[in-house]
Scaffold this motif. Structure first.
Motif, mmCIF file in Angstrom:
data_model
loop_
_atom_site.group_PDB
_atom_site.id
_atom_site.type_symbol
_atom_site.label_atom_id
_atom_site.label_comp_id
_atom_site.label_asym_id
_atom_site.label_seq_id
_atom_site.Cartn_x
_atom_site.Cartn_y
_atom_site.Cartn_z
ATOM 1 N N PHE A 42 -11.446 -6.218 2.912
ATOM 2 C CA PHE A 42 -11.453 -5.279 4.268
ATOM 3 C C PHE A 42 -11.235 -4.325 2.663
ATOM 4 O O PHE A 42 -11.580 -4.236 1.137
ATOM 5 C CB PHE A 42 -10.767 -5.104 4.340
ATOM 6 C CG PHE A 42 -9.114 -5.046 4.163
ATOM 7 C CD1 PHE A 42 -8.742 -3.800 3.792
ATOM 8 C CD2 PHE A 42 -8.274 -5.282 3.593
ATOM 9 C CE1 PHE A 42 -7.533 -3.444 3.809
ATOM 10 C CE2 PHE A 42 -7.296 -5.588 2.872
ATOM 11 C CZ PHE A 42 -6.761 -4.363 2.979
ATOM 12 N N SER A 43 -12.107 -2.739 3.120
ATOM 13 C CA SER A 43 -12.020 -1.819 2.447
ATOM 14 C C SER A 43 -11.420 -0.449 3.574
ATOM 15 O O SER A 43 -11.980 -0.320 4.629
ATOM 16 C CB SER A 43 -12.681 -1.718 2.201
ATOM 17 O OG SER A 43 -13.636 -0.183 1.170
ATOM 18 N N ILE A 44 -10.494 0.248 2.783
ATOM 19 C CA ILE A 44 -10.438 1.556 3.346
ATOM 20 C C ILE A 44 -11.169 2.204 3.429
ATOM 21 O O ILE A 44 -11.620 2.714 2.505
ATOM 22 C CB ILE A 44 -8.917 2.024 2.763
ATOM 23 C CG1 ILE A 44 -7.427 1.249 2.680
ATOM 24 C CG2 ILE A 44 -8.552 3.379 3.557
ATOM 25 C CD1 ILE A 44 -7.076 0.025 4.552
ATOM 26 N N ASN B 36 -3.329 7.651 -2.537
ATOM 27 C CA ASN B 36 -4.454 7.074 -2.619
ATOM 28 C C ASN B 36 -4.628 5.947 -2.079
ATOM 29 O O ASN B 36 -3.109 4.967 -2.655
ATOM 30 C CB ASN B 36 -4.930 6.941 -3.870
ATOM 31 C CG ASN B 36 -5.764 8.555 -4.396
ATOM 32 O OD1 ASN B 36 -6.473 9.210 -3.836
ATOM 33 N ND2 ASN B 36 -5.010 8.382 -6.405
ATOM 34 N N ALA B 37 -5.003 4.987 -1.344
ATOM 35 C CA ALA B 37 -4.692 3.783 -0.732
ATOM 36 C C ALA B 37 -5.571 2.887 -1.519
ATOM 37 O O ALA B 37 -7.496 3.271 -2.254
ATOM 38 C CB ALA B 37 -5.282 4.035 0.912
ATOM 39 N N VAL B 38 -5.009 1.591 -1.674
ATOM 40 C CA VAL B 38 -5.579 0.732 -2.996
ATOM 41 C C VAL B 38 -5.645 -0.570 -2.177
ATOM 42 O O VAL B 38 -4.764 -1.122 -1.329
ATOM 43 C CB VAL B 38 -5.315 0.139 -3.942
ATOM 44 C CG1 VAL B 38 -5.931 -0.225 -5.347
ATOM 45 C CG2 VAL B 38 -4.890 1.851 -4.495
ATOM 46 N N SER B 39 -6.562 -1.499 -2.028
ATOM 47 C CA SER B 39 -6.917 -2.422 -1.177
ATOM 48 C C SER B 39 -6.892 -4.084 -1.640
ATOM 49 O O SER B 39 -7.383 -3.562 -2.769
ATOM 50 C CB SER B 39 -7.786 -2.567 0.271
ATOM 51 O OG SER B 39 -8.066 -1.483 0.148
ATOM 52 N N PHE B 40 -5.960 -5.182 -1.369
ATOM 53 C CA PHE B 40 -6.517 -6.481 -2.055
ATOM 54 C C PHE B 40 -6.653 -7.392 -1.662
ATOM 55 O O PHE B 40 -5.754 -6.983 -0.301
ATOM 56 C CB PHE B 40 -4.381 -5.919 -2.639
ATOM 57 C CG PHE B 40 -4.438 -5.734 -4.449
ATOM 58 C CD1 PHE B 40 -5.087 -5.906 -5.612
ATOM 59 C CD2 PHE B 40 -4.405 -4.086 -4.748
ATOM 60 C CE1 PHE B 40 -5.126 -4.948 -6.993
ATOM 61 C CE2 PHE B 40 -4.365 -3.541 -6.229
ATOM 62 C CZ PHE B 40 -4.997 -4.034 -7.006
ATOM 63 N N VAL B 41 -6.487 -8.657 -1.455
ATOM 64 C CA VAL B 41 -6.646 -9.635 -1.060
ATOM 65 C C VAL B 41 -6.436 -10.358 -1.760
ATOM 66 O O VAL B 41 -6.569 -11.378 -2.555
ATOM 67 C CB VAL B 41 -8.631 -9.633 -0.815
ATOM 68 C CG1 VAL B 41 -8.965 -10.707 -1.048
ATOM 69 C CG2 VAL B 41 -8.162 -10.358 1.010
ATOM 70 N N TYR B 42 -5.262 -11.342 -0.878
ATOM 71 C CA TYR B 42 -4.834 -12.957 -1.159
ATOM 72 C C TYR B 42 -5.540 -14.340 -0.827
ATOM 73 O O TYR B 42 -5.863 -13.757 0.428
ATOM 74 C CB TYR B 42 -2.979 -12.800 -1.369
ATOM 75 C CG TYR B 42 -2.576 -12.927 0.005
ATOM 76 C CD1 TYR B 42 -3.069 -13.854 1.369
ATOM 77 C CD2 TYR B 42 -2.573 -11.549 0.943
ATOM 78 C CE1 TYR B 42 -1.542 -13.510 2.000
ATOM 79 C CE2 TYR B 42 -2.029 -12.229 2.322
ATOM 80 C CZ TYR B 42 -1.747 -13.115 2.787
ATOM 81 O OH TYR B 42 -1.171 -13.245 4.368
ATOM 82 N N SER B 43 -4.974 -15.158 -1.214
ATOM 83 C CA SER B 43 -5.350 -16.176 -0.547
ATOM 84 C C SER B 43 -4.810 -17.071 -1.256
ATOM 85 O O SER B 43 -4.211 -17.630 -2.513
ATOM 86 C CB SER B 43 -6.712 -16.769 -1.088
ATOM 87 O OG SER B 43 -7.322 -16.713 -2.555
ATOM 88 N N VAL B 44 -4.083 -18.655 -0.797
ATOM 89 C CA VAL B 44 -3.062 -19.124 -0.733
ATOM 90 C C VAL B 44 -4.029 -20.438 -0.564
ATOM 91 O O VAL B 44 -4.677 -20.680 -0.072
ATOM 92 C CB VAL B 44 -1.884 -19.148 0.127
ATOM 93 C CG1 VAL B 44 -0.954 -20.712 0.273
ATOM 94 C CG2 VAL B 44 -1.486 -17.844 0.793
ATOM 95 N N LYS B 45 -3.957 -20.946 -2.185
ATOM 96 C CA LYS B 45 -4.046 -22.540 -2.432
ATOM 97 C C LYS B 45 -4.016 -23.656 -1.741
ATOM 98 O O LYS B 45 -2.811 -23.870 -1.161
ATOM 99 C CB LYS B 45 -4.825 -22.881 -3.643
ATOM 100 C CG LYS B 45 -5.773 -21.701 -4.290
ATOM 101 C CD LYS B 45 -6.195 -22.022 -6.136
ATOM 102 C CE LYS B 45 -6.402 -22.578 -6.288
ATOM 103 N NZ LYS B 45 -6.599 -23.088 -7.417
ATOM 104 N N THR B 46 -4.143 -24.690 -1.517
ATOM 105 C CA THR B 46 -3.607 -26.036 -0.694
ATOM 106 C C THR B 46 -2.392 -26.465 -1.129
ATOM 107 O O THR B 46 -1.513 -27.070 -0.831
ATOM 108 C CB THR B 46 -4.679 -27.460 -0.918
ATOM 109 O OG1 THR B 46 -5.129 -26.949 -2.209
ATOM 110 C CG2 THR B 46 -5.727 -27.022 0.468
#
Length: 505
Positions: free
Chosen positions: A355-357, A367-377
């Protein structure tokens, strides 16, 4: 005459009404007390007390990655982990101080401590020290014949010609710190649990870095077992010691039920740094009900008095929907933190969907900063920065995230967990919360299905406690109602937890 009898009947009714009211009031108070989570509550039977104590001492709180076995049976382990343990190598003028109280029969601990570690060993024997013990590296060991007793202020003879407290010993020997303290045996009329209790009460234990002691359960007595549980609970909560190893005189002693004549050898380390995960002891008997009660008690006991919040609305664009959807994220930010914010203030949003702010500067100075996470198996977590052009950058950005946080004078982070609690563990392992002024966590606290739910609840409670070890206090808890969600017919299990640095309190 009738008036007299009527008056007596009215008095009886008044007395009976008063007794009924007091009974109802007492029952209500008792229900309130019992309904609240109380970790030190007395249990209904000696079997339950024994089971609670066994769960406490048989499940380590912290993992020592590097330990030194003191014999083939490994009854004792000395933790020499660089992060949490005793430093392995010392110069001659920085020798480790080791106290051993009442060693009996097996002297491998004293042998290893004096030979393999650069230590100065002090051994305290209740009677004459055995010759076998006197031969343990005599150049580095000093032996004393004295009876070690509890530092009980009511015992005016505790420091006499043949007995001493450890408080007196450490003053006499001019030691400010004891790197390793081993409490093995005491004379017959001295309870080791009492010795330990007074070491905690008078803060002597704070001069100890690593602690080893014996719990000998030679009787299934309710008061005796409870006294041990109360002392161990205080050792964990008040003194900040963490269990890293347990062994027993018989493997059957580590089963679900404590047997008579069981001896347990416990090894503890003083509170490790906050980035090291500590699994908290089970809630009472470790049942799902008690684990839930402990978590609920924690969530409801917030420190929100006199703390002002400013509600900020962040509009975000999700890349994973077609057409792109706009979501509004409402955050309660500490007014105190915002007032102190400088030019390098950041609001970091960490979510599981790209997503993006839309408003990069939602509030003046931040300032707003965006990060995305993913969990591996395999349970590992990847954190990536969100790019307007490529949605998610290809390179793993958890290092970049840490750099942004370190360079920012004021940092507020929103973490959207849902069920991915591994993310919170990764951030704490990176010691990232140390640099955060406010943390807002949104996630499912109580799992509704799955196996070993009691263990999951215990783990989540431990992760929330780890946040607090970074000087972050829970000040606000909100449970989202079904009307806040975009589905109905399901009871909400989604909580928003708001932590602020202690300087805000």
């Amino acid at each position: 005459m009738m008036n007299i009898f009527q008056g007596l009947r009215m008095r009886k009714r008044s007395v009976l009404s008063g007794l009924c009211f007091l009974s109802l009031l007492y029952a209500g108070v008792q229900f309130y007390i019992q309904d609240d989570y109380s970790p030190l509550q007395l249990l209904s039977s000696v079997e339950n007390e024994a089971s609670r104590l066994l769960r406490f001492i048989s499940q380590p709180h912290v993992h020592c990655n590097d330990s030194l076995a003191t014999g083939n049976s490994s009854k004792w382990l000395i933790c020499v982990d660089a992060e949490i343990g005793i430093p392995f190598l010392q110069s001659d003028d920085q020798k480790l101080i080791v106290y051993s109280v009442g060693p009996k029969k097996d002297y491998s601990f004293e042998q290893i401590a004096s030979v393999n570690l650069s230590t100065k060993l002090f051994v305290f024997c209740h009677d004459e020290c055995p010759k076998d013990l006197m031969h343990v590296n005599p150049s580095k060991a000093t032996f004393y014949k004295t009876v070690i007793v509890p530092n009980d202020p009511a015992d005016f003879a505790r420091n006499s010609f043949d007995s001493q407290t450890l408080n007196t010993v450490i003053k006499t020997l001019h030691h400010n710190i004891i790197h390793i303290l081993k409490l093995d045996t005491f004379v017959e009329d001295v309870e080791s649990s009492e010795v330990l209790r007074f070491l905690i009460d008078d803060s002597f234990i704070q001069s100890v870095q690593e602690l080893h002691f014996v719990v000998k359960l030679d009787k299934l007595d309710e008061d005796f077992i409870y006294s041990w549980y109360r002392v161990l609970y205080a050792l964990f909560t008040t003194a900040g010691f963490r269990l890293f190893h347990t062994s027993a005189s018989d493997s059957l002693c580590l089963q679900d039920t404590i047997m008579e004549s069981c001896t347990y050898y416990l090894s503890w380390i003083k509170k490790p740094p906050p980035h090291v995960f500590v699994m908290y002891p089970p809630a009472i008997d470790g049942s799902r009900e008690n684990e839930e009660d402990r978590l609920l008690n924690y969530l409801h006991n917030t420190k929100s008095k006199d703390i002002l919040f400013t509600r900020v609305l962040l509009k975000s664009v999700s890349f994973n929907r077609n057409p792109r959807a706009f979501d509004a994220l409402s955050l309660d930010l500490s007014t105190t933190i915002l007032k102190k914010s400088a030019q390098s203030c950041h609001i970091i949003i960490l979510r599981s969907t790209a997503f993006s702010i839309s408003d990069k500067r939602p509030i003046e100075g931040c300032n707003a900063v965006s990060f995305v996470y993913s969990v591996k198996t395999d349970g590992s977590v990847l954190i990536n920065a969100v790019s307007e052009l490529s949605r998610v950058s290809r390179k793993n950005q958890d290092t970049n995230l840490l750099e942004i946080v370190k360079l920012s004078e004021k940092t507020i982070m929103f973490i959207d967990l849902h069920e991915s609690w591994e993310v919170l563990g990764l951030l704490s392992a990176m010691a990232l919360p140390k640099h955060l002024d406010q943390v807002i966590v949104r996630g499912n606290i109580f799992p509704t299905n799955g196996r070993s739910i009691h263990s999951v609840l215990r783990n989540r409670y431990s992760e929330l406690q780890r946040l607090q070890e970074f000087s972050l206090s829970l000040v606000k808890t909100d449970q989202m109602s079904s009307t806040d969600l975009k589905f109905s017919g399901t009871e909400s299990n989604l909580y928003i937890l708001n932590f602020v640095k202690n300087y805000v309190l």
